[in-house]
Design an enzyme around this catalytic site. Structure first.
Site: not given
Ligand code: PH2
Ligand code: MG
Ligand code: MG
Length: 151
Positions: A83, A92, A95, A97
Site C-alpha cells: 500500500r 488502493r 485497505d 479498516d
Molecule cells: N473505500 C474508500 C472509498 N470508497 N468504495 C467502495 N465501494 N469500497 C471501498 O472500500 C471504498 C470505497 C475509502 O477507504
Molecule cells: Mg476505507
Molecule cells: Mg483505511
C-alpha cells in the site's frame, strides 16, 4: 480478549489474492484469532467515483491487542502488501479498516472507532451483517437496522 471487525477493500492489482494474503497475515498475528471471513463482493466506488470498482469484505476476530495496537497491525499488513498512501478515498491495492472494536468508542488522533462512516456505507455494513446481523455498532445501532435505514 476483544471481539473486533475489520473491513477489507481493494480496487487495484490482484484484488482477491491481496485480500486473501491480508487475511493470512492476520491469522499469523499472535495477538489475533480470526473467527470468520465474509464473502468478498464487487462494489461500485463510493466517494471518489471515477476509479475502479472494489472488492470488499470483512473479518471477525478476537484479539488481545488494544484498539491502537490492532490499528498498527493493520497498517503494517497494508504496508507489507504494497500500500502506498495517495489521494484520500482514491484507489488502493489494500485497505484494512478497523470498523468495530468491542463496545469501545474512541476518538483520538489517528484512531476513530467505530469507523466514522461505517453506518452509512453499504459495502461495509453488508459483510458485517453477513458475519453477525445482531452486531451492535457502538453509538450507531444494530447492523441489520443500519442497513435497513440505507434503503
Ligand atoms: N473505500 C474508500 C472509498 N470508497 N468504495 C467502495 N465501494 N469500497 C471501498 O472500500 C471504498 C470505497 C475509502 O477507504
Ligand atoms: Mg476505507
Ligand atoms: Mg483505511
Amino acid at each position: 480478549m476483544t471481539l473486533a471487525y475489520v473491513g477489507l477493500g481493494a480496487n487495484l492489482g490482484r484484488r482477491e489474492e491481496t485480500l486473501q494474503r491480508a487475511v493470512r497475515l492476520l491469522r499469523e498475528t499472535d495477538s489475533v484469532e480470526v473467527r470468520a471471513v465474509s464473502t468478498l463482493r464487487e462494489t461500485a466506488p463510493v466517494g471518489v467515483v471515477d476509479q475502479p470498482s472494489f472488492l470488499n469484505g470483512a473479518v471477525e476476530l478476537r484479539t488481545s491487542s488494544s484498539a491502537r495496537e490492532l490499528l498498527e497491525v493493520l497498517l503494517e499488513i497494508e504496508r507489507s502488501l504494497g500500500r502506498v498512501r495517495g489521494e484520500r478515498w482514491g484507489p488502493r491495492v489494500i485497505d484494512l479498516d478497523l470498523l468495530v472494536y468491542g463496545n469501545e468508542v474512541v476518538d483520538e488522533p489517528g484512531l476513530h472507532v467505530p469507523h466514522p462512516r461505517v453506518h452509512e456505507r453499504r459495502f461495509a455494513l453488508e459483510p458485517l451483517a453477513e458475519l453477525d446481523p445482531e452486531l451492535e455498532v457502538p453509538g450507531r445501532g444494530k447492523v441489520s437496522a443500519l442497513l435497513a435505514e440505507l434503503d
